[in-house]
Design an enzyme around this catalytic site. Sequence first.
Site, short mmCIF file in Angstrom:
data_model
loop_
_atom_site.label_atom_id
_atom_site.label_comp_id
_atom_site.label_asym_id
_atom_site.label_seq_id
_atom_site.Cartn_x
_atom_site.Cartn_y
_atom_site.Cartn_z
N HIS A 131 0.88 -1.18 0.00
CA HIS A 131 0.00 0.00 0.00
C HIS A 131 0.91 1.22 0.00
O HIS A 131 1.13 1.86 1.02
CB HIS A 131 -0.94 0.01 1.21
CG HIS A 131 -2.25 -0.63 0.92
ND1 HIS A 131 -3.15 -0.10 0.03
CD2 HIS A 131 -2.81 -1.78 1.38
CE1 HIS A 131 -4.22 -0.88 -0.04
NE2 HIS A 131 -4.04 -1.91 0.75
N ASP A 136 -4.90 2.05 1.92
CA ASP A 136 -5.28 1.31 3.14
C ASP A 136 -5.88 2.26 4.17
O ASP A 136 -6.87 1.94 4.84
CB ASP A 136 -4.07 0.55 3.72
CG ASP A 136 -2.82 1.42 3.85
OD1 ASP A 136 -2.80 2.54 3.30
OD2 ASP A 136 -1.85 0.96 4.50
N HIS A 278 11.81 4.18 -29.34
CA HIS A 278 12.44 2.92 -29.73
C HIS A 278 12.50 2.79 -31.25
O HIS A 278 11.50 2.97 -31.92
CB HIS A 278 11.68 1.73 -29.15
CG HIS A 278 11.95 1.53 -27.71
ND1 HIS A 278 13.08 0.92 -27.24
CD2 HIS A 278 11.23 1.89 -26.62
CE1 HIS A 278 13.06 0.92 -25.92
NE2 HIS A 278 11.95 1.49 -25.52
N TYR A 334 -7.60 9.46 -17.77
CA TYR A 334 -8.41 10.04 -16.68
C TYR A 334 -8.76 11.48 -17.02
O TYR A 334 -7.91 12.23 -17.48
CB TYR A 334 -7.61 10.05 -15.37
CG TYR A 334 -7.30 8.69 -14.80
CD1 TYR A 334 -7.99 7.55 -15.21
CD2 TYR A 334 -6.32 8.52 -13.84
CE1 TYR A 334 -7.71 6.30 -14.68
CE2 TYR A 334 -6.02 7.27 -13.29
CZ TYR A 334 -6.73 6.17 -13.72
OH TYR A 334 -6.44 4.95 -13.19
N GLU A 410 0.05 7.73 11.46
CA GLU A 410 -1.35 7.33 11.69
C GLU A 410 -2.16 8.33 12.50
O GLU A 410 -3.40 8.29 12.48
CB GLU A 410 -1.38 5.95 12.38
CG GLU A 410 -0.83 4.84 11.49
CD GLU A 410 -0.56 3.55 12.25
OE1 GLU A 410 -0.24 3.63 13.46
OE2 GLU A 410 -0.68 2.48 11.64
#
Length: 431
Positions: A131, A136, A278, A334, A410
């Site tokens: 994560h 998470d 390439h 997106y 946290e």
Amino acid sequence: MRSKWNFIWMLFLASPLCAQTHLKEKMDEKALEIEPKVIEWRRDFHEHPELGNEEVRTAGIVAAHLKALGMEVEEEVAVTGVIGYLKGGKPGPTVALRADMDALPVTERVDVPFKSQVRTVYNGQETGVMHACGHDSHVAILMGLAEVLASMKEDLSGTVKFIFQPAEEGLEDTQAETWGAKQMVEEGVMKDVDAIFGLHINSQTPVGTIKYRSGPAMAAVDNLRIMVKGQQAHGAYPWSSVDPVVTASQIVMGLQTIVSRNVNITEIPAIVTVGSIHGGVRHNIIPEEVEMVGTIRTYSESQQELIHNRINEVASKIAESAGAKAEVGIKKMYPVTYNDPGLTEKMIATLEKVAGQENLVQHDLATGAEDFSFFQKEKPGLFIFLGGMPKDGDPKKAPSHHTPDFYLDESGFILGVRALGHLTLDYLGSK
Ligand SMILES: [Zn+2]
Ligand SMILES: [Zn+2]
């Protein structure tokens, strides 16, 4: 005199304003109570990360939690997504809250007791799974908020729709046409929604800070692929070739003029990057073709259209001038993450109250992207950033997202629970 004040006080107690205040106090108390559980959930998810569309364990835990709270739950939405409905005791609009659930093919280097040991084979390469973007924490924060809001269900005016989304980071199969938020929208997830809120934790923003931006906030992303086709020849007889290496080089330089000469950069910036070229196999052979791939970042649909058109013109006309051919392929990935200005304006006071005025910061345009943008294309939405860096940390030195050293403090999670919680209460109360 006394009885008059008593009467006014009684009126206040019976007023909706007072009910809202009580509800918010309750929200803050409950958020504090739930904090240890949020951290515990996050550690569990962190230790057991799952890649996009494989979030089976995560989704199972989420669904069981929402069901235990008495919610109506839909599972396997857009492969592994979970949706929970919390119907309030009073009528009102529907507000959606979103958390993304997927992890990344990154091998964790952070030494924590809940370090990920999960390994996989990704694009033929052995790698760890981690994560490394903090999803998470998003799942744990939203699970915590679900429990808090469920406890005040009777007082809610309207419905809260909890969206646990898979595959925000995309899939291993780059040819896939749909996944994540886009697929959820295609499956009708936004049809019964009036507004949507979401957050992203940030490892380089100090704990306690919330960042937001009205209007365009994160870029739209399009993938670019240009095939330049010429004519092969001996490297010693270039006059008999149509050299795609030289032509491709000219095209790369030509593309640089689009942002510098066609885009009004005083209004809004843009990016055209060629990331890979390439062609050829050896020093004395001029090859037949060269492939170039790159990325385009824009902040409005008109700007996006202008840049796409110019890329087509520049590449094809330069190739034509050399007698070569350029095939241009642009795949829209997106859309722009666009925070509805009306909704943002309405919610600034809420964010100020939750974080404290000095901790609410407007962020710069981000050149990264978020598939939350697909939800925002359907209904007004607001996407905010939440501080996850230790308070004494240095933003320049803190490991960035998607790296093996990515780390979250946290103690920042509770502000996420409170922020989304207060946004929900204010939105539902404000209609
Ligand atoms: Zn990410
Ligand atoms: Zn992310």
